[in-house]
Design a protein around this motif. Sequence first.
Motif: not given
Length: 479
Positions: A60, A65, A121, A180, A182
């Motif tokens: 990642s 993201t 994300d 969030t 994410d």
Amino acid sequence: MTADLALIWPELILTIGGLITLMIGAFAGDRRVGLYQAVALLVLAGAAVAVVALFGTEASVFSGTLAVDGFGGFAKLIIYAASFVCIAIAPRYFGDTMRAEYSALIVFAALGMGIMASSRDLMTLYVGLELNSLASYVLASFMRGDDRSSEAGLKYFVLGALASGILLFGISLLYGFSGTTDFAGVAAAMTGEVDIGLLFGIVFVIAGLAFKISAVPFHMWTPDVYEGAPTPVTTFFASAPKVAAMALLVRVLIDAMGAEGPALAAWQQIIIFLSLASIILGAVGAIGQKNIKRLLAYSSINNVGFMLIGLAAGTQQGVEAVLTYLLVYVVTTIGAFLFVMQLRDADGRMVESIPAYAGLSKRQPGLAAAMAVFLFSLAAIPPLFGFWPKYLVFEAAVNAGLVPLAFAGVVVSVIGAFYYIAIVKTMYFDDEAEAAIRNDGSRVEGAVIAVSALWLSVIGYLFIPMLAVAAASAASVLF
């Protein structure tokens, strides 16, 4: 930061290459068609090589993201290959109206699609989707002197803006109730009982993404835009963005909303509805069409429905089936639209009327045979290779306990076969049309058609072991 940049070489190549293409167009002018086309093709080829070089990497980047993994890599290779073809076939179609912006827009759209396929994300999801969408709106209206193209661009922009608003509203709900953006954080918020706010967020996000894949009831733009847009652009819309949007939908549902528990039950019902509605309306809507591009638009809606059957299973086997289906569908669709581009009337205009193909097998036997392969493959008639991915999605649905959904898909497949076979009947058994049709294609386009038709014949089955390993490797990343 440097380590992150080392893992996004495909995106860097596309960004720099797209800017170079624009600069060439600005300083060298539209007369240097071959130059900026060659640059754009080299950029896409370089991005594909970079993706291959990153195979086996799972990481990642940029604070989680973006994902660098096999799933995104599989989708990107199909996206870049389809974009490559759509740039290569454009100059002959546009002629003197070809401009540097066309190649640059497709390169930037490919950049956006790559971000879509790798997003982890909600913010990067939206950035990638909008980068692709803004380029697509301009491409749809690329023929400024053609009323149909201008209308297609306007319709696509207005409805696309509405879909983006719906998606953004869903993203805001997911963020508000999970705290969030994410994917992992959103998934964690859905481990227990799904909050009503999260449920509404799921509905709006799926609705926004359903527009991008032309799933019913968010399909209304597809026939008009496919018919009105220049055919190379329509070829692009029917292939690369479809892969990106479907890959994004798969990643969002499996990665961000979960493939088990209450979250699965929440989104699975929506996907089942979209699937059934798409395969039924796509099949029925295509029956009365006389324009080949509109018919292929309804065919794309129908095929998206079958892909959603695999996704509805919510299993790794289902995702593998979706990835396999995407690859075979893209090859078939590009071949079918290239067939459309080959045929011109006495005045040099492209022939889109299906009745005008009457008796085509007598004048253009090779071209008619290739189109018959594409149509039978879309209809999933064995032994052509188009049968295999449809079998895989049905098998995944049955193994997941969705037997009624698989049965409905099989029944509607029979209905859908009618309009494909009707075109073959027109080409092979109807009397020759009075208006003369000539093959105005290039050797490159003819070669792509021939290779695609051969791969979709029984030869394609030789690639099943390789394709199965690649799809399994890509899908396993999400589970």
